[in-house]
Design a protein around this motif. Sequence first.
Motif, PDB file in Angstrom:
ATOM      1  N   TRP A 196      83.760  43.589   2.356  1.00  0.00           N
ATOM      2  CA  TRP A 196      82.446  43.694   1.707  1.00  0.00           C
ATOM      3  C   TRP A 196      81.705  44.934   2.198  1.00  0.00           C
ATOM      4  N   LYS A 197      81.193  45.715   1.273  1.00  0.00           N
ATOM      5  CA  LYS A 197      80.402  46.890   1.608  1.00  0.00           C
ATOM      6  C   LYS A 197      79.209  46.968   0.663  1.00  0.00           C
ATOM      7  N   HIS A 198      78.130  47.504   1.193  1.00  0.00           N
ATOM      8  CA  HIS A 198      76.898  47.661   0.409  1.00  0.00           C
ATOM      9  C   HIS A 198      76.490  49.123   0.504  1.00  0.00           C
ATOM     10  N   SER A 199      76.299  49.759  -0.641  1.00  0.00           N
ATOM     11  CA  SER A 199      76.036  51.206  -0.653  1.00  0.00           C
ATOM     12  C   SER A 199      74.744  51.575   0.071  1.00  0.00           C
ATOM     13  N   ARG A 200      73.802  50.633   0.163  1.00  0.00           N
ATOM     14  CA  ARG A 200      72.521  50.929   0.811  1.00  0.00           C
ATOM     15  C   ARG A 200      72.519  50.557   2.296  1.00  0.00           C
ATOM     16  N   LEU A 201      73.311  49.574   2.663  1.00  0.00           N
ATOM     17  CA  LEU A 201      73.390  49.173   4.071  1.00  0.00           C
ATOM     18  C   LEU A 201      74.466  49.955   4.827  1.00  0.00           C
ATOM     19  N   PHE A 202      75.485  50.416   4.079  1.00  0.00           N
ATOM     20  CA  PHE A 202      76.559  51.221   4.676  1.00  0.00           C
ATOM     21  C   PHE A 202      76.732  52.504   3.861  1.00  0.00           C
ATOM     22  N   PRO A 203      75.716  53.361   3.833  1.00  0.00           N
ATOM     23  CA  PRO A 203      75.824  54.600   3.046  1.00  0.00           C
ATOM     24  C   PRO A 203      76.931  55.498   3.600  1.00  0.00           C
ATOM     25  N   GLN A 204      77.584  56.191   2.690  1.00  0.00           N
ATOM     26  CA  GLN A 204      78.734  57.018   3.063  1.00  0.00           C
ATOM     27  C   GLN A 204      78.364  58.482   3.300  1.00  0.00           C
ATOM     28  N   ASP A 205      77.079  58.776   3.338  1.00  0.00           N
ATOM     29  CA  ASP A 205      76.622  60.151   3.523  1.00  0.00           C
ATOM     30  C   ASP A 205      76.692  60.526   5.004  1.00  0.00           C
ATOM     31  N   ILE A 206      77.756  61.144   5.395  1.00  0.00           N
ATOM     32  CA  ILE A 206      77.960  61.503   6.805  1.00  0.00           C
ATOM     33  C   ILE A 206      76.939  62.549   7.260  1.00  0.00           C
ATOM     34  N   MET A 207      76.521  63.404   6.362  1.00  0.00           N
ATOM     35  CA  MET A 207      75.588  64.484   6.708  1.00  0.00           C
ATOM     36  C   MET A 207      74.144  63.991   6.816  1.00  0.00           C
ATOM     37  N   ASP A 208      73.897  62.740   6.403  1.00  0.00           N
ATOM     38  CA  ASP A 208      72.550  62.158   6.446  1.00  0.00           C
ATOM     39  C   ASP A 208      71.540  63.084   5.762  1.00  0.00           C
ATOM     40  N   THR A 209      71.799  63.399   4.510  1.00  0.00           N
ATOM     41  CA  THR A 209      70.980  64.376   3.781  1.00  0.00           C
ATOM     42  C   THR A 209      69.642  63.824   3.313  1.00  0.00           C
ATOM     43  N   LYS A 221      62.045  46.196  -0.270  1.00  0.00           N
ATOM     44  CA  LYS A 221      62.278  46.463  -1.691  1.00  0.00           C
ATOM     45  C   LYS A 221      62.578  47.944  -1.911  1.00  0.00           C
ATOM     46  N   ILE A 222      61.844  48.812  -1.207  1.00  0.00           N
ATOM     47  CA  ILE A 222      62.093  50.253  -1.323  1.00  0.00           C
ATOM     48  C   ILE A 222      63.494  50.595  -0.822  1.00  0.00           C
ATOM     49  N   ILE A 223      63.894  49.985   0.294  1.00  0.00           N
ATOM     50  CA  ILE A 223      65.208  50.272   0.870  1.00  0.00           C
ATOM     51  C   ILE A 223      66.335  49.792  -0.041  1.00  0.00           C
ATOM     52  N   LEU A 224      66.170  48.616  -0.621  1.00  0.00           N
ATOM     53  CA  LEU A 224      67.260  47.981  -1.367  1.00  0.00           C
ATOM     54  C   LEU A 224      67.250  48.269  -2.860  1.00  0.00           C
ATOM     55  N   GLU A 225      66.065  48.567  -3.434  1.00  0.00           N
ATOM     56  CA  GLU A 225      65.973  48.656  -4.891  1.00  0.00           C
ATOM     57  C   GLU A 225      65.476  49.998  -5.408  1.00  0.00           C
ATOM     58  N   ASN A 226      65.051  50.874  -4.538  1.00  0.00           N
ATOM     59  CA  ASN A 226      64.562  52.168  -5.004  1.00  0.00           C
ATOM     60  C   ASN A 226      65.694  52.969  -5.661  1.00  0.00           C
ATOM     61  N   LYS A 227      65.324  53.829  -6.608  1.00  0.00           N
ATOM     62  CA  LYS A 227      66.337  54.630  -7.299  1.00  0.00           C
ATOM     63  C   LYS A 227      67.121  55.492  -6.321  1.00  0.00           C
ATOM     64  N   THR A 228      66.419  55.998  -5.324  1.00  0.00           N
ATOM     65  CA  THR A 228      67.073  56.839  -4.314  1.00  0.00           C
ATOM     66  C   THR A 228      67.777  55.964  -3.283  1.00  0.00           C
ATOM     67  N   ILE A 229      69.026  56.270  -3.009  1.00  0.00           N
ATOM     68  CA  ILE A 229      69.765  55.583  -1.944  1.00  0.00           C
ATOM     69  C   ILE A 229      69.636  56.422  -0.674  1.00  0.00           C
ATOM     70  N   TYR A 230      68.982  55.869   0.328  1.00  0.00           N
ATOM     71  CA  TYR A 230      68.701  56.629   1.550  1.00  0.00           C
ATOM     72  C   TYR A 230      69.917  56.615   2.473  1.00  0.00           C
ATOM     73  N   SER A 231      70.214  57.778   3.003  1.00  0.00           N
ATOM     74  CA  SER A 231      71.389  57.913   3.866  1.00  0.00           C
ATOM     75  C   SER A 231      71.187  57.235   5.215  1.00  0.00           C
ATOM     76  N   SER A 232      69.940  57.026   5.609  1.00  0.00           N
ATOM     77  CA  SER A 232      69.622  56.285   6.835  1.00  0.00           C
ATOM     78  C   SER A 232      68.165  55.835   6.772  1.00  0.00           C
ATOM     79  N   VAL A 233      67.871  54.751   7.475  1.00  0.00           N
ATOM     80  CA  VAL A 233      66.495  54.237   7.568  1.00  0.00           C
ATOM     81  C   VAL A 233      66.168  54.075   9.043  1.00  0.00           C
ATOM     82  N   THR A 234      65.136  54.779   9.498  1.00  0.00           N
ATOM     83  CA  THR A 234      64.771  54.776  10.911  1.00  0.00           C
ATOM     84  C   THR A 234      63.303  54.432  11.074  1.00  0.00           C
TER      85      THR A 234
END
Length: 298
Positions: A63-76, A155-168
């Motif tokens: 199981w993988k979730h694009s928002r909880l496990f983003p694949q953006d290594i560069m954290d753009t 809601k912003i983290i999970l449903e926003n149009k933008t998928i964030y590469s990290s949340v801090t």
Amino acid sequence: MLQLSILKQKLNSIKTTKKITHAIRLISMSFYSRLEKQSKYLNNYQKTITQIFSQLLSQETEWKHSRLFPQDIMDTNPLFIIISSAKGLCGSFNGNLFRYFERTFLLEKHQVPTFITIGQKATKFITELKNVNIIYKQKELSSSNFSNISKEISKIILENKTIYSSVTFYHNYFKNFFIQKPQKTTLTPINLQSLTHNNSTSSSSKDLEQKISDYEDLIWEQDKNTIINYVAKRFIISSTFNILFQSLISENASRFIAMDNSTTNAEKYIERLTLQYNKSRQTLITREVAELSVNLTL
């Protein structure tokens, strides 16, 4: 007479300030006591959700979730959430947080950060930076709205149009009543090793792990992805909720300590000024008596 009048004005001013600091001190303690009663239940809920989520992930490794496990290594496209107080009178609560942020906040040229600010002080601090994008801000964090704020952030983290590469998160962590430390907490991408390690330290998690291990083949009454997605959402909400709660209880503890110190200092200052006022008054009376005695002699 002029000196006595000035001293009396100072005394009245400090006494008024003491009443204000004492009142804020009592209010802060009231809020803190109310939050402290909730902390035990909130911590248990947070631990339980985290334990269930980590155990489900251990059973369903694919199981993988694009928002909880983003694949953006560069954290753009990182998302930063800064939590401060709306008002002052809480000692170094905000100052320590902002200094910690300045020391630890690093960006590469390719990164485009997005900000969420909770608290008027945080909004003011972040807006002073150049070219910042604040997508959500809240003037005040209080016991009546931090639940709604946590849901909005989730809601912003999970449903926003933008998928964030990290949340801090940048927030204050409540260590104990006298110690509140600024802290940097990374919510996503989720570190499975850290998640599992934190759960293994508690006896309740061991019990839960033992129960699940007894039934290696879990019976999924619904679709696996549906269940894990729901638990993942509750995990994000509860984690955000817990961080906001930590900041709120830290703020009230910090404000109580600051106002308690101010009240104590005011009492000492009043004592010194009262002594000075009495000495000046006695000196004036003695001088007037001496002058009256001279006049009578003449």
